[in-house]
Design an enzyme around this catalytic site. Structure first.
Site, PDB file in Angstrom:
ATOM      1  N   ASP A 190     -28.799 -48.288  14.522  1.00 58.90           N
ATOM      2  CA  ASP A 190     -29.067 -48.822  13.184  1.00 58.90           C
ATOM      3  C   ASP A 190     -30.510 -49.341  13.125  1.00 58.90           C
ATOM      4  O   ASP A 190     -30.774 -50.420  12.615  1.00 58.90           O
ATOM      5  CB  ASP A 190     -28.064 -49.931  12.802  1.00 58.90           C
ATOM      6  CG  ASP A 190     -28.175 -50.311  11.326  1.00 58.90           C
ATOM      7  OD1 ASP A 190     -28.854 -49.607  10.554  1.00 58.90           O
ATOM      8  OD2 ASP A 190     -27.583 -51.347  10.941  1.00 58.90           O
ATOM      9  N   ASN A 231     -31.118 -44.313   2.594  1.00 57.58           N
ATOM     10  CA  ASN A 231     -31.635 -45.376   1.724  1.00 57.58           C
ATOM     11  C   ASN A 231     -33.159 -45.477   1.755  1.00 57.58           C
ATOM     12  O   ASN A 231     -33.730 -46.553   1.846  1.00 57.58           O
ATOM     13  CB  ASN A 231     -30.989 -46.733   2.041  1.00 57.58           C
ATOM     14  CG  ASN A 231     -31.268 -47.209   3.461  1.00 57.58           C
ATOM     15  OD1 ASN A 231     -31.584 -46.415   4.343  1.00 57.58           O
ATOM     16  ND2 ASN A 231     -31.152 -48.512   3.693  1.00 57.58           N
ATOM     17  N   ARG A 244     -37.365 -44.828   7.134  1.00 56.69           N
ATOM     18  CA  ARG A 244     -38.134 -45.422   6.026  1.00 56.69           C
ATOM     19  C   ARG A 244     -39.098 -44.481   5.328  1.00 56.69           C
ATOM     20  O   ARG A 244     -39.968 -44.948   4.581  1.00 56.69           O
ATOM     21  CB  ARG A 244     -38.935 -46.634   6.541  1.00 56.69           C
ATOM     22  CG  ARG A 244     -38.143 -47.688   7.292  1.00 56.69           C
ATOM     23  CD  ARG A 244     -37.042 -48.252   6.469  1.00 56.69           C
ATOM     24  NE  ARG A 244     -36.529 -49.523   6.982  1.00 56.69           N
ATOM     25  CZ  ARG A 244     -35.353 -50.019   6.636  1.00 56.69           C
ATOM     26  NH1 ARG A 244     -34.554 -49.357   5.813  1.00 56.69           N
ATOM     27  NH2 ARG A 244     -34.958 -51.181   7.105  1.00 56.69           N
TER      28      ARG A 244
HETATM   29  C1  NCD Z   1     -30.269 -51.632   6.751  1.00 55.38           C
HETATM   30  C2  NCD Z   1     -31.652 -51.357   6.219  1.00 55.38           C
HETATM   31  O1  NCD Z   1     -32.489 -52.262   6.223  1.00 55.38           O
HETATM   32  O2  NCD Z   1     -31.908 -50.213   5.807  1.00 55.38           O
HETATM   33  N1  NCD Z   1     -30.138 -53.021   7.065  1.00 55.38           N
HETATM   34  C3  NCD Z   1     -29.257 -53.574   7.913  1.00 55.38           C
HETATM   35  O3  NCD Z   1     -29.188 -54.802   7.975  1.00 55.38           O
HETATM   36  N2  NCD Z   1     -28.491 -52.833   8.695  1.00 55.38           N
HETATM   37  C4  NCD Z   1     -29.308 -51.206   5.718  1.00 55.38           C
HETATM   38  C5  NCD Z   1     -27.937 -51.041   6.256  1.00 55.38           C
HETATM   39  O4  NCD Z   1     -27.682 -50.080   7.004  1.00 55.38           O
HETATM   40  O5  NCD Z   1     -27.083 -51.860   5.931  1.00 55.38           O
HETATM   41 ZN    ZN Z   2     -27.973 -48.862   8.691  1.00 52.40          ZN
END
Ligand code: NCD
Ligand code: ZN
Length: 415
Positions: free
Chosen positions: A283, A89, A59
């Site tokens: 993730d 992102n 982030r």
């Molecule tokens: C991820 C995020 O919040 O950056 N969210 C998620 O549900 N996994 C984005 C992503 O990797 O799809």
């Molecule tokens: Zn992700």
């Protein structure tokens, strides 16, 4: 020379060994007995290769109310992770060479552990100009950040990735399979973004992959595993192994792709046990409690997990549900191989990235101990086994469970 002793996972099995660490943090000797000017004896605790988490969202920059680099990488180290691969992102998203360089600057001197940075090119042209990016991410469906691309762009990016030979990680959900339902709970979210959306995206990829080196992010179910293109690798997250739609987490359990049914979750464990899953990746995608304190349909998708991934799985290993070899393979050696980085294995000449863990020392997950900036975990109260010491290139980043060094992480190049 620093000498570290313990029951070392070496050449596929545990052995009481001494590791000699050179000045530059590499494993310089592996012997039954070694003398050094500094000797650390971990007794019968296990010494495993540090984990490589190839899917995290720290982030930073731009979304630092959710997480930031000093905090997120400290939490990662608490969970035994010594290398992360960071998703693009952030804000601004890493879509060009200039923005990639900016992200490199953001990381410099602020990460407790080593890192690989992904870029998210939106066209074939952009991917060829992203000379320095180590690997790429492509979103076939909308999620946090506006990085979704259509089939035409993705074909171009796959062509570009094949030319560069670099890895491309794909978020494989086909939005044409999404259904319009009123989302009141986690089951509805799973209906809105069904398993069929994963299989469909994967079938498309199987016929469009060409020679690109493709890795499939967060596969949630066996149907999707069955559809992973041959020659591609895949990862599964701890939340799809430890949580399902029966959970009472509400909006906090909302994630893309969604949590599935208890039966799907059981089948995923079977697949893991039979060696069908290349890598476990967290993730780690934190959002603040405020952001999650809204109805499920309005909540952002994503949940934190980088600090609990290895500890939850270590506990299951201790309980005899998975073998130590599968654990080390999925959390360290395979992800390093997939990324093409010289990490994830304890052997001569490698960086001494090590975790020391006593498998008998189970404790319950408490958000406070994980030190996430967001302050919560979906795995609260579950039994886990945290490392008590973590070394990055031979120096402790975690000592007696507490952070011991910051900012020592380095940017890694990929093969
Ligand atoms: C991820 C995020 O919040 O950056 N969210 C998620 O549900 N996994 C984005 C992503 O990797 O799809
Ligand atoms: Zn992700």
């Amino acid at each position: 020379m620093r000498v570290i002793r313990g029951r070392v996972f070496f050449r596929g099995r545990l052995e009481a060994l001494s590791l000699g660490i050179s000045e530059d943090g590499k494993i310089a000797a592996v012997k039954k007995a070694l003398r050094g000017d500094e000797e650390v004896d971990h007794g019968d605790a296990l010494i495993l290769p540090g984990c490589v988490d190839l899917h995290v969202h720290m982030r930073d920059p731009g979304l630092t109310q959710k997480e930031d680099l000093p905090s997120g990488t400290r939490s990662a180290a608490i969970g035994g992770v010594t290398t992360i691969a960071e998703m693009p992102n952030t804000v601004p998203p890493v879509t060009s060479q200039t923005l990639y360089e900016r992200k490199v600057e953001t990381f410099r001197g602020r990460s407790a552990i080593d890192y690989v940075l992904y870029a998210a090119p939106k066209s074939e042209d952009a991917i060829t100009r992203l000379r320095e990016a180590a690997a790429f991410k492509a979103y076939m469906a909308e999620s946090t950040g506006a990085l979704q691309i259509g089939p035409k762009e993705l074909q171009g990016i796959l062509r570009g990735a094949a030319v560069t030979g670099k890895l491309i990680v794909v978020h494989a959900e086909d939005p044409r399979q999404f259904t319009k339902v009123k989302v009141n709970g986690l089951e509805d979210h799973s209906t809105a973004r069904p398993k069929a959306a994963e299989s469909s995206a994967l079938r498309w990829l199987a016929s469009n992959r060409g020679k690109a080196k493709v890795h499939i992010a967060h596969v949630t179910c066996v149907e999707a595993l069955d559809a992973v293109p041959s020659g591609a690798t895949c990862e599964v997250t701890p939340h799809h192994l430890f949580l399902d739609t029966s959970s009472t987490l509400g909006a906090r359990g909302k994630v893309n792709p969604p949590l599935r049914s208890p039966a799907d979750r059981e089948a995923l464990w079977d697949a893991f046990r039979s060696g069908r899953i290349d890598a476990i990746a967290s993730d780690h995608a934190p959002h603040t409690l405020d952001e999650k304190s809204v109805p499920v349909d309005e909540a952002p998708a994503g949940l934190p997990g980088v600090a609990t991934s290895f500890p939850l799985l270590m506990r299951r290993t201790r309980a005899g549900e998975i073998g130590l070899e599968s654990l080390v393979g999925a959390t360290a050696s395979r992800p390093a191989e997939i990324l093409g980085i010289p990490k994830g294995v304890i052997e001569l000449g490698r960086d001494a990235d090590l975790i020391v863990v006593d498998p008998r020392a189970a404790q319950r997950v408490r958000a406070k101990r994980l030190r996430y900036k967001c302050g919560w975990t979906p795995f609260e109260d579950m039994e886990a086994c945290f490392p008590h010491t973590v070394y990055l290139r031979g120096d402790p980043v975690i000592d007696d469970g507490e952070p011991a060094a910051e900012g020592q992480g380095r940017l890694l190049a990929t093969r």
